[in-house]
Design an enzyme around this catalytic site. Sequence first.
Site, short mmCIF file in Angstrom:
data_model
loop_
_atom_site.label_atom_id
_atom_site.label_comp_id
_atom_site.label_asym_id
_atom_site.label_seq_id
_atom_site.Cartn_x
_atom_site.Cartn_y
_atom_site.Cartn_z
N SER A 1 9.43 5.68 -4.12
CA SER A 1 9.14 4.31 -4.26
C SER A 1 7.93 4.04 -3.00
CB SER A 1 10.20 3.35 -3.25
OG SER A 1 11.52 3.51 -3.99
N LYS B 1 11.60 -3.12 -7.24
CA LYS B 1 12.31 -1.96 -5.97
C LYS B 1 12.57 -2.60 -4.83
CE LYS B 1 14.16 1.35 -3.44
NZ LYS B 1 14.04 2.85 -3.27
N LYS C 1 8.24 1.35 5.35
CA LYS C 1 7.41 1.83 4.46
C LYS C 1 7.86 0.62 3.10
CE LYS C 1 7.98 5.00 1.73
NZ LYS C 1 8.83 4.42 0.42
#
Length: 293
Positions: A97, A172, A240
């Site tokens: 990701s 995502k 993140k």
Amino acid sequence: MSRVVALIGAGAMGGAIGARLAQTGTRLVVFDLDPAKVAALVALGATAAASAAKAAADADAVILSLNSPKIVRAAVFGAEGVAAGARRGTLVIDMSSIDPEATRALAADVAAAGLRWVDSPLSGGAPKAAIGQLTCMAGGEAEDVAEARAVLAEVASNYTHMGPSGAGQVTKLINQVLCGLNFMAVAEATALAQAAGVDAAKIPQALRGGRADSAILQEYMPRFVDRDYRPTGRIDNMVKDLNGAQDLARQTGVAMPMTAVCAEIHRLLTAVGLGAMDQAALMEYWATRAPPE
């Protein structure tokens, strides 16, 4: 003969993906800097490689499961990286990701090196990988995405081509906004139920099928109740991803106030040393709550 797949990165998520592939007949070659993680997959039938280049040398496809754009780039283009060993035309499937801009740059550089690239981030975590029911959102050329889908057929039950390179990573980020807010809502609701004297363990069944139901409610409220912090993800990884969503929001001019609050709470928990813990440890945010009078 089954295809040969190289796996670069055998952490919590990569290890779960690798285990599923090895157990369902893929000839897996694995490289990770942690020998123990490699050994766990070797015990399931995988072959260890001394470098990413050697792992990729005879592979039909290479899967990356890493934590940041910097690490992904080093794994592909660094000394003894994938690009140094892979045959021309090899498909690289990045299940990390990372941000869409970095992904598009990587895809262009991989193409210049004679390889192919699909960004294929996932949702469902290690539990879904173990039973072959990951959800993957992919970006890249249609024929490459179709090949990636075939490579991951035993791992992902829902595989959607979202558009060109980077589109999977954008999707995502959207997934993580929805998950991050849902995790916080369920944790908050659990704390309220417990403070009010309601058996929170009964709530998932009570709300099953209603508008408030969700996979996170069903999986995580029982874990919140039990303080079940077994690792299936990391709070700092959510930081993140929420940072990435906020960066994209700034680029596109979209206001995301709820995401900002969610990100701050995750950053707070990371700052006090809980970053490596599972999302279930969000309950620690309420650990110092004064008991009701």
